[in-house]
Design a protein around this motif. Structure first.
Motif, PDB file in Angstrom:
ATOM      1  N   THR A   3       0.844  -1.197   0.000  1.00 16.53           N
ATOM      2  CA  THR A   3       0.000   0.000   0.000  1.00 16.53           C
ATOM      3  C   THR A   3       0.884   1.253   0.000  1.00 16.53           C
ATOM      4  O   THR A   3       0.569   2.254  -0.633  1.00 16.53           O
ATOM      5  CB  THR A   3      -0.912  -0.025   1.242  1.00 16.53           C
ATOM      6  OG1 THR A   3      -1.621  -1.256   1.244  1.00 16.53           O
ATOM      7  CG2 THR A   3      -1.892   1.122   1.258  1.00 16.53           C
ATOM      8  N   GLU A   7       0.643   4.160  -2.824  1.00  9.87           N
ATOM      9  CA  GLU A   7       0.278   5.569  -2.584  1.00  9.87           C
ATOM     10  C   GLU A   7       1.225   6.521  -3.314  1.00  9.87           C
ATOM     11  O   GLU A   7       0.790   7.496  -3.932  1.00  9.87           O
ATOM     12  CB  GLU A   7       0.273   5.883  -1.089  1.00  9.87           C
ATOM     13  CG  GLU A   7      -0.121   7.341  -0.880  1.00  9.87           C
ATOM     14  CD  GLU A   7      -0.337   7.731   0.562  1.00  9.87           C
ATOM     15  OE1 GLU A   7       0.576   7.505   1.353  1.00  9.87           O
ATOM     16  OE2 GLU A   7      -1.407   8.275   0.859  1.00  9.87           O
ATOM     17  N   MET A  10       0.540   6.301  -7.055  1.00 10.62           N
ATOM     18  CA  MET A  10      -0.703   6.993  -7.407  1.00 10.62           C
ATOM     19  C   MET A  10      -0.495   8.508  -7.398  1.00 10.62           C
ATOM     20  O   MET A  10      -0.967   9.211  -8.298  1.00 10.62           O
ATOM     21  CB  MET A  10      -1.808   6.600  -6.412  1.00 10.62           C
ATOM     22  CG  MET A  10      -3.164   7.168  -6.734  1.00 10.62           C
ATOM     23  SD  MET A  10      -3.862   6.545  -8.269  1.00 10.62           S
ATOM     24  CE  MET A  10      -4.615   5.025  -7.724  1.00 10.62           C
ATOM     25  N   GLU A  71      -1.413   5.404   4.890  1.00  8.49           N
ATOM     26  CA  GLU A  71      -1.024   4.498   3.799  1.00  8.49           C
ATOM     27  C   GLU A  71       0.498   4.455   3.632  1.00  8.49           C
ATOM     28  O   GLU A  71       1.046   3.429   3.249  1.00  8.49           O
ATOM     29  CB  GLU A  71      -1.674   4.947   2.480  1.00  8.49           C
ATOM     30  CG  GLU A  71      -3.177   4.714   2.403  1.00  8.49           C
ATOM     31  CD  GLU A  71      -3.975   5.671   3.272  1.00  8.49           C
ATOM     32  OE1 GLU A  71      -3.498   6.800   3.528  1.00  8.49           O
ATOM     33  OE2 GLU A  71      -5.072   5.293   3.723  1.00  8.49           O
ATOM     34  N   TYR A  78      -1.303  -3.977  -1.394  1.00 11.24           N
ATOM     35  CA  TYR A  78      -2.322  -3.021  -1.877  1.00 11.24           C
ATOM     36  C   TYR A  78      -3.593  -3.770  -2.269  1.00 11.24           C
ATOM     37  O   TYR A  78      -4.697  -3.340  -1.977  1.00 11.24           O
ATOM     38  CB  TYR A  78      -1.740  -2.258  -3.066  1.00 11.24           C
ATOM     39  CG  TYR A  78      -2.694  -1.294  -3.735  1.00 11.24           C
ATOM     40  CD1 TYR A  78      -3.370  -0.322  -3.006  1.00 11.24           C
ATOM     41  CD2 TYR A  78      -2.905  -1.350  -5.113  1.00 11.24           C
ATOM     42  CE1 TYR A  78      -4.229   0.568  -3.626  1.00 11.24           C
ATOM     43  CE2 TYR A  78      -3.759  -0.459  -5.737  1.00 11.24           C
ATOM     44  CZ  TYR A  78      -4.417   0.491  -4.994  1.00 11.24           C
ATOM     45  OH  TYR A  78      -5.272   1.371  -5.609  1.00 11.24           O
ATOM     46  N   MET A  79      -3.425  -4.920  -2.935  1.00  8.42           N
ATOM     47  CA  MET A  79      -4.574  -5.744  -3.283  1.00  8.42           C
ATOM     48  C   MET A  79      -4.575  -6.941  -2.349  1.00  8.42           C
ATOM     49  O   MET A  79      -3.550  -7.628  -2.236  1.00  8.42           O
ATOM     50  CB  MET A  79      -4.482  -6.237  -4.738  1.00  8.42           C
ATOM     51  CG  MET A  79      -4.494  -5.161  -5.804  1.00  8.42           C
ATOM     52  SD  MET A  79      -5.979  -4.146  -5.861  1.00  8.42           S
ATOM     53  CE  MET A  79      -7.192  -5.322  -6.368  1.00  8.42           C
TER      54      MET A  79
ATOM     55  N   TYR B 429     -12.236   2.981  -7.733  1.00  7.15           N
ATOM     56  CA  TYR B 429     -11.958   1.870  -6.814  1.00  7.15           C
ATOM     57  C   TYR B 429     -10.497   1.905  -6.350  1.00  7.15           C
ATOM     58  O   TYR B 429     -10.206   1.796  -5.155  1.00  7.15           O
ATOM     59  CB  TYR B 429     -12.278   0.559  -7.546  1.00  7.15           C
ATOM     60  CG  TYR B 429     -11.685  -0.689  -6.951  1.00  7.15           C
ATOM     61  CD1 TYR B 429     -12.134  -1.188  -5.739  1.00  7.15           C
ATOM     62  CD2 TYR B 429     -10.677  -1.384  -7.632  1.00  7.15           C
ATOM     63  CE1 TYR B 429     -11.584  -2.351  -5.204  1.00  7.15           C
ATOM     64  CE2 TYR B 429     -10.135  -2.541  -7.104  1.00  7.15           C
ATOM     65  CZ  TYR B 429     -10.580  -3.017  -5.893  1.00  7.15           C
ATOM     66  OH  TYR B 429     -10.039  -4.152  -5.373  1.00  7.15           O
ATOM     67  N   LEU B 430      -9.581   2.121  -7.316  1.00  6.95           N
ATOM     68  CA  LEU B 430      -8.155   2.147  -6.958  1.00  6.95           C
ATOM     69  C   LEU B 430      -7.824   3.351  -6.076  1.00  6.95           C
ATOM     70  O   LEU B 430      -7.040   3.253  -5.135  1.00  6.95           O
ATOM     71  CB  LEU B 430      -7.298   2.172  -8.234  1.00  6.95           C
ATOM     72  CG  LEU B 430      -7.389   0.912  -9.105  1.00  6.95           C
ATOM     73  CD1 LEU B 430      -6.612   1.078 -10.393  1.00  6.95           C
ATOM     74  CD2 LEU B 430      -6.897  -0.321  -8.343  1.00  6.95           C
ATOM     75  N   LEU B 431      -8.459   4.502  -6.366  1.00  3.82           N
ATOM     76  CA  LEU B 431      -8.222   5.702  -5.547  1.00  3.82           C
ATOM     77  C   LEU B 431      -8.786   5.513  -4.143  1.00  3.82           C
ATOM     78  O   LEU B 431      -8.168   5.881  -3.148  1.00  3.82           O
ATOM     79  CB  LEU B 431      -8.862   6.928  -6.207  1.00  3.82           C
ATOM     80  CG  LEU B 431      -8.107   7.530  -7.394  1.00  3.82           C
ATOM     81  CD1 LEU B 431      -8.973   8.553  -8.112  1.00  3.82           C
ATOM     82  CD2 LEU B 431      -6.817   8.199  -6.941  1.00  3.82           C
ATOM     83  N   LYS B 433      -9.157   2.858  -2.477  1.00  2.35           N
ATOM     84  CA  LYS B 433      -8.312   1.949  -1.689  1.00  2.35           C
ATOM     85  C   LYS B 433      -7.158   2.697  -1.029  1.00  2.35           C
ATOM     86  O   LYS B 433      -6.570   2.219  -0.078  1.00  2.35           O
ATOM     87  CB  LYS B 433      -7.772   0.841  -2.592  1.00  2.35           C
ATOM     88  CG  LYS B 433      -8.770  -0.266  -2.862  1.00  2.35           C
ATOM     89  CD  LYS B 433      -8.234  -1.303  -3.821  1.00  2.35           C
ATOM     90  CE  LYS B 433      -7.090  -2.090  -3.257  1.00  2.35           C
ATOM     91  NZ  LYS B 433      -7.423  -2.892  -2.083  1.00  2.35           N
ATOM     92  N   LEU B 434      -6.828   3.872  -1.571  1.00  2.00           N
ATOM     93  CA  LEU B 434      -5.743   4.668  -0.994  1.00  2.00           C
ATOM     94  C   LEU B 434      -6.295   5.855  -0.210  1.00  2.00           C
ATOM     95  O   LEU B 434      -5.612   6.860  -0.025  1.00  2.00           O
ATOM     96  CB  LEU B 434      -4.805   5.138  -2.107  1.00  2.00           C
ATOM     97  CG  LEU B 434      -4.004   4.005  -2.751  1.00  2.00           C
ATOM     98  CD1 LEU B 434      -3.310   4.476  -4.010  1.00  2.00           C
ATOM     99  CD2 LEU B 434      -2.988   3.437  -1.765  1.00  2.00           C
ATOM    100  N   ASN B 435      -7.547   5.749   0.197  1.00  2.00           N
ATOM    101  CA  ASN B 435      -8.165   6.760   1.058  1.00  2.00           C
ATOM    102  C   ASN B 435      -8.460   8.084   0.345  1.00  2.00           C
ATOM    103  O   ASN B 435      -8.532   9.126   0.990  1.00  2.00           O
ATOM    104  CB  ASN B 435      -7.280   6.979   2.297  1.00  2.00           C
ATOM    105  CG  ASN B 435      -8.072   7.521   3.455  1.00  2.00           C
ATOM    106  OD1 ASN B 435      -9.297   7.417   3.479  1.00  2.00           O
ATOM    107  ND2 ASN B 435      -7.386   8.115   4.410  1.00  2.00           N
ATOM    108  N   TYR B 436      -8.574   8.044  -0.974  1.00  2.00           N
ATOM    109  CA  TYR B 436      -9.049   9.244  -1.695  1.00  2.00           C
ATOM    110  C   TYR B 436     -10.580   9.194  -1.613  1.00  2.00           C
ATOM    111  O   TYR B 436     -11.173   8.233  -2.113  1.00  2.00           O
ATOM    112  CB  TYR B 436      -8.638   9.212  -3.168  1.00  2.00           C
ATOM    113  CG  TYR B 436      -7.207   9.580  -3.455  1.00  2.00           C
ATOM    114  CD1 TYR B 436      -6.872  10.858  -3.904  1.00  2.00           C
ATOM    115  CD2 TYR B 436      -6.180   8.654  -3.293  1.00  2.00           C
ATOM    116  CE1 TYR B 436      -5.542  11.183  -4.176  1.00  2.00           C
ATOM    117  CE2 TYR B 436      -4.855   8.981  -3.565  1.00  2.00           C
ATOM    118  CZ  TYR B 436      -4.550  10.242  -4.015  1.00  2.00           C
ATOM    119  OH  TYR B 436      -3.241  10.572  -4.285  1.00  2.00           O
TER     120      TYR B 436
END
Lengths: 175, 506
Positions: A3, A7, A10, A71, A78-79, B429-431, B433-436
């Motif tokens: 994770t 982060e 992303m 995170e 992460y998954m 969904y992906l965002l 999962k990162l608390n967005y």
């Protein structure tokens, strides 16, 4: 991927995306400031908002380096490995259904998707699977094509012709 | 007051028209079912079923969706109690005491308390709604573009100040929604903007429904699949008439906390970032604080089920207040309702009261009826809903995916939008999962065009003078909203400084 790494990745991705938006607005020649006698330029709103997005991404990266976000300290995957397969297979089947629409039309692809999901993911029995496959076709046709008068894609001409026959029957005998 | 009563009477008459009454029943049933499914809530139901409402006139459509909103709030408690998984985030607090009660064999008592508390919460909040809506709409009639823009800034600021999520990620989500709303032809100059990869499909912009269904349909199902791993355990519910009447007598043990939770829920619900989830959590906290036996909370106290349920129902009505009177949605669900109103050709905001009284008062009247219908359906169908909950995810998931696909295509007539929905759903969904947080983006894509238009109109009117928004003489309301917005945005900062100081002193 952890994770923590996700982060950072992303945030970098979102930064690049935001800068790309700003570049897109600039390269389209949209005015990002005030236009004399005409008011704010058409690029003003999206450009400065995109800049805000870029700054937020940098802010998240700074927080990641400082270990401020939860995170950034989370080394767990992460998954979730236990449910990753289920999520991926669901998404792949969904994408396959949408892809097949242009060839075999909405109805067949919807029925195949439902059948594949129920039979191979859910291990449901054939009678239940077939009943829902047929039921879904009737339900969608009745609600969307009949009641809402919406045209749903039918795919290749052979499938289009088949539905023309059904439509004709409906218009002739059921309307 | 007499005028309000007359209008309300007309609204009730409208609600009792056969089509509208049918819509109320259908909406309540659909809402109860959707709300009861783990992971699915009112917002998912409203997003996925909005395209179907084009079948009926706008008044009946909004009545259906509002009833669905109501039903989902009731239904959320069913899975919280019997599965231990909240039907939606709004029913999280119900799990705390609902699940222990179910494990002790008192699931029927918890379900009844939830239904009755929801009814009380709904009724109190509708009365408050009827009292507050007309004066607020009258006040809002005086608003110009400056005030409209300042109100939207205030709505976004509540997400930053009260949302409780990561601040840069919340701001990012808001800005992303606003930018997505700007894709396509510029509303004032007509110039095309952000036409990615020169795809002509982007000229029509990104529809809010595409994003909403993507996030709350596709993204939510992927999220639920991951968190529940596709399997759930239903707790048994025993229901007999004797137990039913016995449970009715227990109302007095939670009536006080329910009433308090209802009022609290309504006012918290009017705030865009707050809504039903924090309202129910606050109400639970309040019930525990004022309880004579706070230690029993979390172990199966009936007031711990009633308090959050009253608050989340009241909050759902509360969130409709700013949507109907100001054109600012009070929750993600009302943001989708607002988007629907735009598709139906209505302009949300204070003018609705003047120009579309049938629509507004028909909706208000239907809320009274829907509340009554939902509590009756809920109590009558508890055993059926519990059985429905046992429906495997391998049936529910493909059905939701199919509804998302057909719903988006039938609204926009473009396969491009279906692909976009999938991409946005996966991205959301992906965002997430990162608390967005994703709710601010949905709110922003609905409000984006309105916010941009009011900002540009204000600047054109003031010849580029940005201080027009904070002019105390010409726009005191706008100034007030912006001051509150700034304070809200600074609130988390003040909170963290206090925490640091307290930690340093300790």
């Amino acid at each position: 991927m952890s994770t923590r790494n996700a982060e950072l990745l992303m945030a970098i991705g979102m930064l690049v995306f935001s800068l790309g938006l700003m570049w897109n607005i600039h390269s389209d020649g949209l005015v990002i400031g005030w236009m004399e006698e005409r008011g704010p330029g058409s690029g003003l709103w999206p450009f400065w908002l995109s800049l805000g997005m870029a700054l937020c991404s940098v802010w998240t990266m700074v927080r990641w380096f400082n270990g401020t976000t939860a995170e950034s300290r989370d080394e767990s995957p992460y998954m979730d490995p236990e449910s990753f397969g289920l999520v991926v297979i669901s998404f792949v089947l969904l994408t396959a259904m949408i892809f097949l629409v242009q060839y075999i039309g909405t109805y067949l692809s919807v029925a195949l998707f439902l059948g594949a999901y129920m039979r191979f993911v859910g291990r449901h029995k054939w009678p239940q699977t077939l009943a829902l496959m047929g039921g879904s076709i009737v339900f969608i046709y009745f609600l969307f094509e009949w009641q809402l008068a919406k045209y749903l894609p039918k795919g290749l001409p052979i499938f289009e012709d088949a539905f023309l026959w059904i439509d004709n029957y409906r218009w002739e005998y059921l309307m | 007051m007499t005028e309000v009563m007359t209008l309300l009477g007309n609204g009730l008459l409208q609600a009792f028209e056969p089509l509208n009454l049918f819509m109320i029943f259908a909406g309540c049933l659909a809402g109860l079912f959707i709300g009861a499914m783990p992971g699915l809530g009112s917002v998912n139901g409203v997003a996925i079923l909005l395209p179907v409402t084009f079948l009926v006139p706008p008044t009946s459509a909004i009545i259906f969706l509002a009833a669905l909103y109501y039903g989902a709030m009731y239904g959320g408690a069913v899975s919280s109690i019997t599965l231990g998984i909240p039907g939606a985030s709004t029913a999280v607090a119900t799990v705390f005491d609902g699940r222990p009660m179910a494990q002790k064999g008192m699931a029927d008592q918890a379900l009844m308390a939830a239904a009755i508390a929801s009814f009380i919460g709904g009724t109190v909040s509708i009365v408050l709604f009827t009292l507050f809506a007309p004066p607020l709409a009258n006040l809002a009639l005086k608003f110009g573009p400056q005030e409209e823009f300042a109100l939207m800034i205030l709505a976004f600021a509540t997400f930053i100040g009260l949302g409780g999520d990561d601040i840069p990620k919340t701001i990012f989500s808001i800005l992303l929604g606003l930018v997505m709303a700007a894709v396509g032809f510029d509303i004032i100059s007509g110039k095309p903007r952000m036409i990615f990869f020169d795809l002509v499909e982007f000229q029509r912009g990104i529809g809010f429904l595409v994003l909403a269904i993507g996030i709350y349909g596709i993204g939510e199902m992927l999220w639920t699949l991951e968190t529940t791993k596709g399997s759930v355990q239903v707790q048994n519910v025993k229901t007999t008439w004797a137990r039913f009447f016995d449970n009715l007598t227990k109302i007095k043990s939670y009536i006080a906390t329910t009433s308090l939770g209802s009022i609290l829920g309504f006012f918290v619900g009017t705030l865009p970032a707050a809504g039903a989830t924090p309202a129910s959590l606050m109400s639970y906290g309040l019930a525990k604080t004022f309880s004579k036996d706070p230690d029993s909370f979390g172990k199966g106290n009936i007031a711990g089920v009633a308090a959050p349920e009253a608050a989340n129902n009241a909050a759902s009505t509360g969130s409709m207040l700013p949507m109907i009177t100001l054109g600012i949605p009070g929750s993600p669900t009302t943001a989708i309702l607002l988007g629907g109103m735009i598709i139906w050709g209505l302009r949300p905001g204070p003018l609705l009261f003047a120009e579309q009284p049938d629509f507004v008062w028909g909706l208000i009247g239907s809320m009274y009826v829907a509340n009554l219908v939902t509590v009756m359906l809920n109590l009558a169908l508890i055993p059926i809903f519990v059985r429905v909950l046992a429906m495997p995810f391998t049936i529910l998931t493909p059905i939701i995916f199919i509804l998302c696909f057909v719903g988006v295509f039938s609204t926009t007539d473009r396969m491009f939008d279906v692909w976009l929905m999938i991409a946005l759903g996966l991205g959301g969904y992906l965002l997430r999962k990162l608390n967005y947080p994703v709710a601010p983006a949905v709110l922003a894509i609905v409000l984006g065009p309105l916010a941009e238009r009011s900002m540009r109109q204000s600047l054109i009117g003031s010849r580029g003078d940005a201080t027009t928004f904070i002019n105390p003489v010409e726009h005191p309301i706008s100034l007030g909203c912006i001051i509150i917005a700034i304070l809200l945005m600074l609130y988390p900062l003040i909170l963290s400084m206090r925490k640091k100081r307290a930690a340093a002193n300790a």
